[in-house]
Motif scaffolding. Structure first.
Motif, short mmCIF file in Angstrom:
data_model
loop_
_atom_site.label_atom_id
_atom_site.label_comp_id
_atom_site.label_asym_id
_atom_site.label_seq_id
_atom_site.Cartn_x
_atom_site.Cartn_y
_atom_site.Cartn_z
N ASN A 68 -8.22 -64.92 50.89
CA ASN A 68 -6.97 -64.20 51.13
C ASN A 68 -6.22 -63.94 49.83
N LEU A 69 -5.41 -62.89 49.86
CA LEU A 69 -4.57 -62.53 48.73
C LEU A 69 -3.18 -62.23 49.28
N SER A 70 -2.16 -62.85 48.70
CA SER A 70 -0.79 -62.55 49.09
C SER A 70 -0.04 -62.01 47.87
N VAL A 71 0.85 -61.06 48.13
CA VAL A 71 1.56 -60.38 47.04
C VAL A 71 3.05 -60.39 47.32
N ILE A 72 3.82 -60.77 46.29
CA ILE A 72 5.28 -60.69 46.36
C ILE A 72 5.69 -59.55 45.43
N GLN A 73 6.13 -58.46 46.01
CA GLN A 73 6.54 -57.30 45.22
C GLN A 73 7.53 -56.47 46.02
N GLY A 74 8.16 -55.53 45.34
CA GLY A 74 9.08 -54.63 46.03
C GLY A 74 10.16 -55.38 46.78
N ASP A 75 10.25 -55.14 48.08
CA ASP A 75 11.31 -55.76 48.87
C ASP A 75 10.82 -56.96 49.69
N THR A 76 9.73 -57.61 49.24
CA THR A 76 9.26 -58.81 49.93
C THR A 76 10.37 -59.86 49.98
N ILE A 77 11.07 -60.03 48.85
CA ILE A 77 12.23 -60.92 48.81
C ILE A 77 13.45 -60.09 48.42
N PRO A 78 14.65 -60.52 48.84
CA PRO A 78 15.84 -59.68 48.65
C PRO A 78 16.53 -59.84 47.29
N PHE A 79 15.76 -60.10 46.25
CA PHE A 79 16.31 -60.14 44.90
C PHE A 79 15.19 -59.90 43.90
N VAL A 80 15.58 -59.53 42.69
CA VAL A 80 14.61 -59.37 41.61
C VAL A 80 14.43 -60.73 40.96
N SER A 81 13.19 -61.15 40.84
CA SER A 81 12.91 -62.45 40.22
C SER A 81 12.99 -62.33 38.70
N ASN A 82 13.83 -63.18 38.10
CA ASN A 82 13.98 -63.20 36.65
C ASN A 82 13.42 -64.47 36.02
N ARG A 83 12.92 -65.38 36.89
CA ARG A 83 12.34 -66.62 36.39
C ARG A 83 11.35 -67.13 37.42
N VAL A 84 10.22 -67.61 36.95
CA VAL A 84 9.20 -68.20 37.81
C VAL A 84 8.83 -69.55 37.22
N TYR A 85 8.83 -70.58 38.08
CA TYR A 85 8.34 -71.88 37.64
C TYR A 85 7.66 -72.56 38.81
N TYR A 86 6.92 -73.62 38.52
CA TYR A 86 6.23 -74.32 39.59
C TYR A 86 6.20 -75.81 39.33
N LEU A 87 6.20 -76.56 40.42
CA LEU A 87 6.19 -78.02 40.39
C LEU A 87 4.82 -78.49 40.87
N TYR A 88 4.25 -79.46 40.17
CA TYR A 88 2.93 -79.97 40.54
C TYR A 88 2.76 -81.38 40.00
N ASP A 89 1.69 -82.07 40.40
CA ASP A 89 1.42 -83.46 40.01
C ASP A 89 2.63 -84.35 40.30
N ILE A 90 3.24 -84.16 41.45
CA ILE A 90 4.42 -84.93 41.83
C ILE A 90 3.94 -86.25 42.44
N PRO A 91 4.34 -87.37 41.85
CA PRO A 91 3.91 -88.67 42.38
C PRO A 91 4.40 -88.90 43.81
N GLY A 92 3.59 -89.61 44.60
CA GLY A 92 3.96 -89.93 45.98
C GLY A 92 5.32 -90.60 46.03
N GLY A 93 6.12 -90.21 47.01
CA GLY A 93 7.44 -90.79 47.18
C GLY A 93 8.53 -90.17 46.32
N SER A 94 8.15 -89.30 45.40
CA SER A 94 9.14 -88.67 44.51
C SER A 94 9.91 -87.58 45.24
N LYS A 95 11.11 -87.32 44.73
CA LYS A 95 11.94 -86.22 45.22
C LYS A 95 12.26 -85.31 44.05
N ARG A 96 12.42 -84.04 44.33
CA ARG A 96 12.83 -83.06 43.33
C ARG A 96 14.06 -82.34 43.85
N GLY A 97 14.61 -81.47 43.04
CA GLY A 97 15.80 -80.74 43.46
C GLY A 97 17.03 -81.61 43.29
#
Length: 135
Positions: free
Chosen positions: A21-50
């Motif tokens: 499968n391929l998913s695409v976020i473009q145009g009006d998929t979301i109601p704003f223009v994205s000016n920053r992209v980041y991602y969270l990964y390797d989060i230890p069990g039991g951890s919280k973010r945000g």
């Protein structure tokens, strides 16, 4: 006043193919223009973010892999949303407190943000958040 009612799941268009499968976020998929992209990964069990809110910035969260819960607070109500499908994302409007928890092993959280990083846009203390919501 922005409330949890403005937070919503948005289906990301999915193109199915025998090769995957391929998913695409473009145009009006979301109601704003994205000016920053980041991602969270390797989060230890039991951890919280945000554990913060934004005064002006909107965010769109996608579980690219695995799953996690997003706890949302608008000052009156708490809502929990589980993200576990890469073709659905959670739109979080400005003025909503968010906490990410219960990450599964190997989970990856993609975030598209409406603004570049600006520390002045963050509210990192929940008591300050309540004051912000009541002003």
């Amino acid at each position: 006043m922005i409330s949890n009612k403005e937070v919503r799941l948005i289906e990301i268009p999915k193109i199915h193919d025998l090769r995957g499968n391929l998913s695409v976020i473009q145009g009006d998929t979301i109601p704003f223009v994205s000016n920053r992209v980041y991602y969270l990964y390797d989060i230890p069990g039991g951890s919280k973010r945000g554990g913060h809110a934004h005064k002006e910035q909107k965010e769109f969260l996608v579980a690219l892999s695995g799953s996690f819960d997003v706890v949302l607070k608008d000052g009156q109500f708490d809502t929990k949303v589980t993200l576990n499908k890469p073709n659905f994302g959670l739109l979080i409007e400005k003025g909503i407190w968010r906490e990410l928890e219960n990450f599964s092993s190997g989970s990856v959280c993609l975030v598209l943000a409406s603004g570049e990083f600006d520390e002045d846009d963050y509210i990192r203390d929940f008591d300050d958040f309540k004051l912000f919501k009541n002003s």
